[in-house]
Design a protein around this motif. Structure first.
Motif, PDB file in Angstrom:
ATOM      1  N   PHE A  21       0.825  -1.208   0.000  1.00 14.39           N
ATOM      2  CA  PHE A  21       0.000   0.000   0.000  1.00 14.39           C
ATOM      3  C   PHE A  21       0.860   1.259   0.000  1.00 14.39           C
ATOM      4  O   PHE A  21       0.621   2.199  -0.766  1.00 14.39           O
ATOM      5  CB  PHE A  21      -0.933   0.004   1.213  1.00 14.39           C
ATOM      6  CG  PHE A  21      -1.658   1.305   1.402  1.00 14.39           C
ATOM      7  CD1 PHE A  21      -2.654   1.679   0.526  1.00 14.39           C
ATOM      8  CD2 PHE A  21      -1.321   2.148   2.430  1.00 14.39           C
ATOM      9  CE1 PHE A  21      -3.304   2.884   0.677  1.00 14.39           C
ATOM     10  CE2 PHE A  21      -1.969   3.355   2.595  1.00 14.39           C
ATOM     11  CZ  PHE A  21      -2.959   3.726   1.722  1.00 14.39           C
ATOM     12  N   SER A  37      -6.977   7.315  -6.478  1.00 16.92           N
ATOM     13  CA  SER A  37      -7.181   7.238  -5.032  1.00 16.92           C
ATOM     14  C   SER A  37      -8.361   6.313  -4.712  1.00 16.92           C
ATOM     15  O   SER A  37      -8.365   5.648  -3.676  1.00 16.92           O
ATOM     16  CB  SER A  37      -7.391   8.628  -4.438  1.00 16.92           C
ATOM     17  OG  SER A  37      -8.368   9.305  -5.156  1.00 16.92           O
ATOM     18  N   SER A  79      -6.826   2.999  -4.716  1.00 20.10           N
ATOM     19  CA  SER A  79      -6.071   2.783  -3.483  1.00 20.10           C
ATOM     20  C   SER A  79      -7.020   2.405  -2.350  1.00 20.10           C
ATOM     21  O   SER A  79      -6.694   1.535  -1.530  1.00 20.10           O
ATOM     22  CB  SER A  79      -5.313   4.037  -3.081  1.00 20.10           C
ATOM     23  OG  SER A  79      -4.489   4.457  -4.096  1.00 20.10           O
ATOM     24  N   GLU A 101       1.043   4.214  -2.963  1.00 22.44           N
ATOM     25  CA  GLU A 101       0.844   5.650  -2.784  1.00 22.44           C
ATOM     26  C   GLU A 101       2.076   6.425  -3.208  1.00 22.44           C
ATOM     27  O   GLU A 101       1.986   7.470  -3.841  1.00 22.44           O
ATOM     28  CB  GLU A 101       0.533   5.950  -1.314  1.00 22.44           C
ATOM     29  CG  GLU A 101      -0.803   5.436  -0.862  1.00 22.44           C
ATOM     30  CD  GLU A 101      -1.937   6.154  -1.547  1.00 22.44           C
ATOM     31  OE1 GLU A 101      -2.158   7.333  -1.230  1.00 22.44           O
ATOM     32  OE2 GLU A 101      -2.596   5.553  -2.411  1.00 22.44           O
TER      33      GLU A 101
END
Lengths: 481, 101
Positions: free
Chosen positions: A129, A164, A167, A133
């Motif tokens: 993760f 996003s 994500s 990002e």
């Protein structure tokens, strides 16, 4: 954290530190000398490449096993670092010409590469993760780098919103996997899966969410909607870099996580992967046919390439085929990287102020007026199609043969048919270049030229020794398992 | 004591609201808020799992990292939105449609 931990990921530490140094140094570099920033960044990349090669592919763990350095990481890191050098070579003249010359571009590129390298080291879903990002945020900014151009801003906004969103999906998947097993580290998850103690429903749901999130990043239909707009709107060097980097990093995560952790879910996941691969190949290639803008054409082509890569990934759980399948994907990623950077190098030389020179029709006469560029572009288009004597041919050959080996003959057949369809739009560019009269204005720059010619030479040269490249990829895979 | 499943249902609901927000809202600020709701739903999920099932630091560290990443994401997102607003005087993506084809 000990000094040994830092030593294990030394290339990454140097790269991340160097990006901050360059960002600061850029403040003192005068506005008309931004070439220094580019040169500094390139030097950093070369040093990091040296460190990476010097360390080699020995397996080492660090930071309590959350980070794992191995041959798989080495192979992909080389792709990212060389891609970064090509990204700088393509950007320097373009940014100057389009009056976008601001020094932040290069540190952002370095930070994005740090994220991609961290992705290849990830042995823990938290790191996956974090890396996601770290590589995405700079790419959003690079997509919107032409601030006074509304198309660029729109591209950045679209990329940001969908990125996003993706994500968030990945994150929810990780949380569910944590809930199912109590682990975020891959070995812990593997053990829980093997013992069969975890909550199977949560495992499956978590894996599916991860798959959707990575599909967004790699541009797999039906999660590809952002790609054509972002590819068209972003400044061309940024597009070239993200089309290679984001895709390779997304596939790296997919390979590492799914092959190690989720083989036992293959009964449920294989049909989904099959359908995604088939629909991606069909939609990407069919929609590319009607494109008139070369950037959009390459965006749909990039979607189609994701489909081919995913096709080889379908038999990921089959222990006999999976190492071949990963090796074929790594091989194809190399071919894709070289071909993509080469093709974008030609596009960047053709692009004029205010986004003129980007239609396929503008390429009329390129082959006669600039024979070397025309030849290079022809090689790249042939490599994308998968015509023999190019690296793209061998890449597709290995992808198709692993799909057949895994027992997915139907899928390989779809891939073959869509490849034939793709020949139509790739060769149309070649036909326009050689058969139609015209005198396209070309902004030659030696670095961009060098990238195009070097990429063309390597695409043809490596096609004579595909076996040794595949061996390299296979070695990388052996250390993955 | 409140059972674990309540937390999970609550976080799933929050996540769905966020998801709906991203997909259905026309306003970029609203979409951004939807993304934030999704991330915070994940945090609730992680904390609930951590406190009910798996004591350790993994869950807590993860939540802290998610906070930081979410903050960085909002910084980039708002900068992009402001930059577009200055030019077009709108924050509705449908009205910014220069890219077609």
């Amino acid at each position: 954290m000990t000094i040994n931990d830092l030593n294990t990921i030394l290339p990454l530490v140097v790269l991340a530190g160097w990006s901050v140094v360059v960002l600061l140094a850029d403040l003192w570099i005068p506005k008309d000398r931004k070439g220094w920033t580019a040169a500094l960044s390139a030097v950093g990349l070369v040093v990091v490449l040296g460190l990476t090669l010097a360390r080699g592919g020995t397996v080492q763990k660090a930071f309590f096993g959350t980070v794992l350095v191995d041959g798989f990481a080495l192979y992909l890191d080389i792709i990212f670092l060389v891609g970064g050098l090509a990204g700088i070579a393509l950007a320097y003249d373009y940014l100057k010409r389009m009056e976008l010359e601001r020094g932040e571009y290069y540190p952002l590129l370095l930070i994005a590469i740090s994220g991609m390298m961290l992705m290849t080291y990830a042995n823990d879903l938290i790191i996956v993760f974090l890396a996601l990002e770290l590589l995405s945020l700079p790419l959003y900014i690079m997509a919107g780098f032409a601030r006074f151009n509304l198309q660029s801003e729109e591209a950045a906004l679209k990329y940001f919103l969908l990125g996003s969103f993706a994500s968030g999906l990945v994150l929810y998947g990780v949380a569910l996997l944590f809930g199912a097993s109590g682990h975020t580290d891959l070995p812990g998850l593997v053990n829980t899966m093997r013992a069969g103690t975890g909550n199977q429903a949560l495992f499956l749901f978590g894996a599916a969410l991860l798959l959707v999130g990575f599909s967004f990043k790699t541009g797999i239909v039906p999660f590809h909607m952002w790609m054509p707009d972002v590819y068209q709107g972003a400044p061309s060097p940024a597009t070239a870099f993200m089309s290679v980097g984001a895709k390779a990093a997304g596939f790296a995560a997919l390979m590492r996580v799914f092959v190690t952790v989720f083989p036992s879910l293959s009964d449920d996941l294989t049909p989904i992967l099959w359908a995604l691969a088939a629909i991606t190949m069909v939609v990407g290639n069919v929609l590319a046919i009607s494109q008139k803008n070369i950037k959009r054409l390459l965006a749909y082509s990039s979607i189609a390439q994701s489909g081919y890569l995913l096709m080889a990934f379908v038999p990921y759980a089959n222990a006999e085929v999976s190492s071949d399948s990963i090796a074929a994907m790594l091989f194809y990623l190399l071919a894709y990287t070289l071909t993509t950077f080469g093709a974008w190098a030609v596009i960047i030389q053709m692009e004029q102020q205010e986004r003129r020179g980007l239609e396929v029709a503008d390429y009329a006469g390129l082959g006669k007026r600039h024979p070397w560029l025309g030849l290079a572009m022809t090689i790249f288009m042939l490599s994308f199609t998968g015509v023999p004597l190019t690296l793209g041919f061998w890449g597709k050959f290995y992808l198709f043969s692993t799909a057949v080996e895994g027992g997915f003959v139907g899928l390989a057949l779809i891939g073959l048919l869509t490849s034939v369809v793709s020949a139509f739009y790739y060769l149309r560019v070649v036909v326009v270049m050689y058969m139609q009269p015209g005198d396209p204005p070309v902004k030659q720059n030696r670095w961009v030229n060098l990238t195009a010619l070097l990429a063309a030479a390597v695409v043809v040269g490596l096609a004579f020794i595909p076996g040794s490249v595949l061996d390299l990829a296979l070695q990388a895979v052996l250390q993955l398992q | 004591m409140i059972p674990l499943s309540w937390y999970l249902i609550f976080s799933a609901a929050l996540f769905s609201i966020g998801l709906f927000g991203v997909l259905a809202r026309k306003n970029v600020i609203g979409m951004l808020m939807g993304v934030e709701l999704m991330l915070n739903a994940v945090n609730i999920n992680l904390l609930a799992f951590w406190s009910y099932l798996y004591a350790g630091v993994n869950g807590l560290v993860f939540v802290a990292i998610v906070f930081v990443a979410a903050a960085a994401e909002v910084a980039v997102g708002l900068a992009l939105i402001i930059s577009i607003y200055r030019r077009k005087r709108t924050v509705v993506p449908d009205e910014v449609d220069g890219l077609r084809g």
